[in-house]
Design a protein around this motif. Structure first.
Motif, PDB file in Angstrom:
ATOM      1  N   HIS A  32      -8.558 -22.616  -5.756  1.00 17.25           N
ATOM      2  CA  HIS A  32      -7.786 -23.650  -6.433  1.00 17.25           C
ATOM      3  C   HIS A  32      -6.586 -24.090  -5.614  1.00 17.25           C
ATOM      4  CE1 HIS A  32     -10.037 -23.538 -10.158  1.00 17.25           C
ATOM      5  NE2 HIS A  32      -9.968 -22.233 -10.149  1.00 17.25           N
ATOM      6  N   ARG A  42     -11.464 -33.734  -8.264  1.00 16.62           N
ATOM      7  CA  ARG A  42     -10.671 -34.665  -9.062  1.00 16.62           C
ATOM      8  C   ARG A  42      -9.174 -34.445  -8.875  1.00 16.62           C
ATOM      9  NH1 ARG A  42     -11.399 -32.242 -15.204  1.00 16.62           N
ATOM     10  NH2 ARG A  42     -10.937 -30.084 -14.700  1.00 16.62           N
ATOM     11  N   SER A  43      -8.790 -33.262  -8.342  1.00 20.10           N
ATOM     12  CA  SER A  43      -7.373 -33.002  -8.124  1.00 20.10           C
ATOM     13  C   SER A  43      -6.738 -34.021  -7.197  1.00 20.10           C
ATOM     14  CB  SER A  43      -7.183 -31.594  -7.541  1.00 20.10           C
ATOM     15  OG  SER A  43      -7.632 -30.611  -8.434  1.00 20.10           O
ATOM     16  N   VAL A 104      -2.479 -27.964  -4.319  1.00 25.24           N
ATOM     17  CA  VAL A 104      -2.780 -28.861  -5.435  1.00 25.24           C
ATOM     18  C   VAL A 104      -3.686 -28.093  -6.389  1.00 25.24           C
ATOM     19  CG1 VAL A 104      -3.830 -31.020  -6.162  1.00 25.24           C
ATOM     20  CG2 VAL A 104      -2.624 -30.902  -3.980  1.00 25.24           C
ATOM     21  N   ARG A 105      -3.359 -28.120  -7.661  1.00 23.50           N
ATOM     22  CA  ARG A 105      -4.144 -27.356  -8.636  1.00 23.50           C
ATOM     23  C   ARG A 105      -4.364 -28.188  -9.889  1.00 23.50           C
ATOM     24  NH1 ARG A 105      -4.843 -21.705  -9.294  1.00 23.50           N
ATOM     25  NH2 ARG A 105      -5.385 -21.091 -11.412  1.00 23.50           N
ATOM     26  N   GLN A 106      -5.599 -28.265 -10.343  1.00 20.34           N
ATOM     27  CA  GLN A 106      -5.941 -28.960 -11.584  1.00 20.34           C
ATOM     28  C   GLN A 106      -5.657 -28.025 -12.757  1.00 20.34           C
ATOM     29  OE1 GLN A 106      -7.640 -32.155 -11.486  1.00 20.34           O
ATOM     30  NE2 GLN A 106      -7.291 -32.340 -13.686  1.00 20.34           N
ATOM     31  N   ILE A 112      -1.919 -32.259 -13.251  1.00 25.96           N
ATOM     32  CA  ILE A 112      -2.064 -31.750 -11.895  1.00 25.96           C
ATOM     33  C   ILE A 112      -0.769 -31.042 -11.508  1.00 25.96           C
ATOM     34  CG2 ILE A 112      -2.524 -32.351  -9.483  1.00 25.96           C
ATOM     35  CD1 ILE A 112      -4.806 -33.126 -11.246  1.00 25.96           C
ATOM     36  N   CYS A 114       1.441 -29.616  -8.204  1.00 24.46           N
ATOM     37  CA  CYS A 114       1.602 -29.609  -6.744  1.00 24.46           C
ATOM     38  C   CYS A 114       2.753 -28.684  -6.360  1.00 24.46           C
ATOM     39  CB  CYS A 114       1.906 -31.010  -6.210  1.00 24.46           C
ATOM     40  SG  CYS A 114       0.516 -32.144  -6.235  1.00 24.46           S
ATOM     41  N   THR A 130       4.571 -31.107 -11.819  1.00 25.22           N
ATOM     42  CA  THR A 130       3.361 -31.494 -12.537  1.00 25.22           C
ATOM     43  C   THR A 130       3.312 -33.016 -12.674  1.00 25.22           C
ATOM     44  OG1 THR A 130       4.500 -31.175 -14.666  1.00 25.22           O
ATOM     45  CG2 THR A 130       3.166 -29.346 -13.843  1.00 25.22           C
ATOM     46  N   TYR A 131       2.101 -33.561 -12.623  1.00 27.86           N
ATOM     47  CA  TYR A 131       1.869 -35.005 -12.714  1.00 27.86           C
ATOM     48  C   TYR A 131       0.716 -35.258 -13.666  1.00 27.86           C
ATOM     49  CZ  TYR A 131       4.343 -34.944  -8.204  1.00 27.86           C
ATOM     50  OH  TYR A 131       5.263 -34.738  -7.199  1.00 27.86           O
ATOM     51  N   THR A 133      -2.744 -37.692 -14.260  1.00 26.47           N
ATOM     52  CA  THR A 133      -3.791 -38.046 -13.302  1.00 26.47           C
ATOM     53  C   THR A 133      -3.560 -39.394 -12.633  1.00 26.47           C
ATOM     54  OG1 THR A 133      -5.106 -38.852 -15.171  1.00 26.47           O
ATOM     55  CG2 THR A 133      -5.570 -36.625 -14.368  1.00 26.47           C
ATOM     56  N   HIS A 176      -3.320 -21.731 -16.239  1.00 27.80           N
ATOM     57  CA  HIS A 176      -2.123 -22.551 -16.420  1.00 27.80           C
ATOM     58  C   HIS A 176      -0.864 -21.692 -16.481  1.00 27.80           C
ATOM     59  CE1 HIS A 176      -2.340 -21.215 -20.601  1.00 27.80           C
ATOM     60  NE2 HIS A 176      -3.615 -21.554 -20.583  1.00 27.80           N
TER      61      HIS A 176
END
Length: 354
Positions: A32, A42-43, A104-106, A112, A114, A130-131, A133, A176
């Motif tokens: 990850h 998708r990340s 980068v981690r979903q 997301i 970072c 965190t962001y 998508t 998470h």
């Protein structure tokens, strides 16, 4: 005394640091946290929406030979897209600093995470953000510094020197949830035998949970110390050491935390708190990323708080034209006429004390 406090600050900043380059990001599941392993995942969709392609990222040459240590240099446009609101509210790249994307981690379908390193001089600041998508910033936090070990200019004998060793480790304990540990050691190094003896160690640990909406929440804090702290001699050294650790701990709170400004204010009321260190850390790691939040808090609490948080603003308002410009621009963005009037009076007071 001023010079002494600055020396203490410089040394203690390294107490929350990483020993060596690339040691600040470790995962229980490196798939990850490896950028190369999640290429086309998708990340990276939110990066592409910001105009950033995986192929454009430049690998950092001096990273350690581990999957999770492949840091990628961010170009000027990429820094502006990703770091605005993380390092400063209106981030502008510096000619004397560099920024790297570490991992980068979903987290879920909408969030997301970072991790970044911001390099300046011989130090690296580590940030988590965190962001959504679409690449919009949700929450962020300063996670500590990443420094090599530093030697203290303090000879115990002709053949022995005292060395400080600093280490920070960030790793995931769930999809998470992550923990980061800060370790500080004092080591007696015998120059003749090259033997090291640990005489003092300190560990501070914090566990954070990333909520479904992307907000970062502290769920546990812990720490311990062992041995005799000898950074400074004197009856006040232990007290100043604790105050400095309290200051450094507060810098690492998530930007969305609702109680951290109250804790800063309470700490600022302590007479023995090293004021220059308090001002520096509050301004750099709390005010700069979220100035409007700080200005609103100070205004809302002006009638029944000590207003200790106006001290760092006043100090930096009169310190350099650049810092004055940053604070003036933040005040100008306020949309409340009463707040504008209040800060006009405050800035006049700061100028009169310059």
């Amino acid at each position: 005394m001023k010079h002494l406090l600055l020396i203490i600050t410089a040394i203690l900043v390294s107490c929350v640091s990483c020993r060596g380059k690339g040691s600040a990001s470790v995962s229980s599941d490196t798939r990850h946290d490896s950028i190369t392993a999640i290429d086309d995942n998708r990340s990276f969709e939110f990066l592409r929406k910001l105009g950033i392609e995986y192929e454009s990222l430049i690998a950092k040459d001096d990273s350690l030979p581990a999957t999770y240590d492949r840091d990628f240099l961010l170009t000027t446009p990429e820094q502006c897209s990703l770091l605005r609101g993380v390092i400063t509210s209106d981030f502008t790249p510096s000619d004397t600093a560099s920024a790297y994307l570490v991992s980068v981690r979903q987290i879920n379908d909408n969030v997301i995470l970072c991790q970044y390193k911001y390099l300046f001089s011989d130090a690296e600041d580590v940030y988590l953000a965190t962001y959504d998508t679409d690449g919009h910033l949700i929450d962020a936090m300063f996670a500590g510094n990443d420094w090599d070990k530093s030697e203290l200019a303090y000879n115990l004998t002709d053949s022995t020197e005292l060395v400080s060793v600093d280490h920070t480790l960030v790793y995931f304990i769930g999809d998470h949830e992550f923990t980061y540990n800060h370790e500080y050691k004092e080591i007696e190094h015998n120059v003749n035998t090259d033997k090291d003896t640990t005489t003092y160690s300190q560990m501070a640990s914090m566990t954070c949970n990333i909520k479904p909406n992307g907000k970062i929440d502290i769920t546990m804090e812990d720490g311990y110390e062992d041995g005799v702290f000898r950074l400074r001699r004197g009856s006040d050294s232990k007290k100043e050491w604790k105050l400095m650790n309290d200051i450094l701990s507060l810098t690492r709170y998530p930007y969305s935390d609702k109680k951290v400004l109250d804790r800063w204010d309470d700490l600022g009321k302590v007479d023995a708190a090293p004021s220059e260190s308090f001002d520096y850390h509050f301004f750099k790691y709390v005010f700069l990323p979220q100035p409007e939040k700080v200005l609103k808090w100070v205004y809302d609490n002006r009638d029944y708080k000590s207003l200790s948080l106006t001290m760092p603003l006043g100090f930096y308002y009169t310190y350099t034209p650049q810092s004055r410009k940053i604070i003036d621009e933040a005040i100008a963005r306020l949309d409340n006429p009463a707040m504008q009037t209040y800060y006009k009076e405050m800035t006049e007071l700061w100028v009169s004390n310059d």
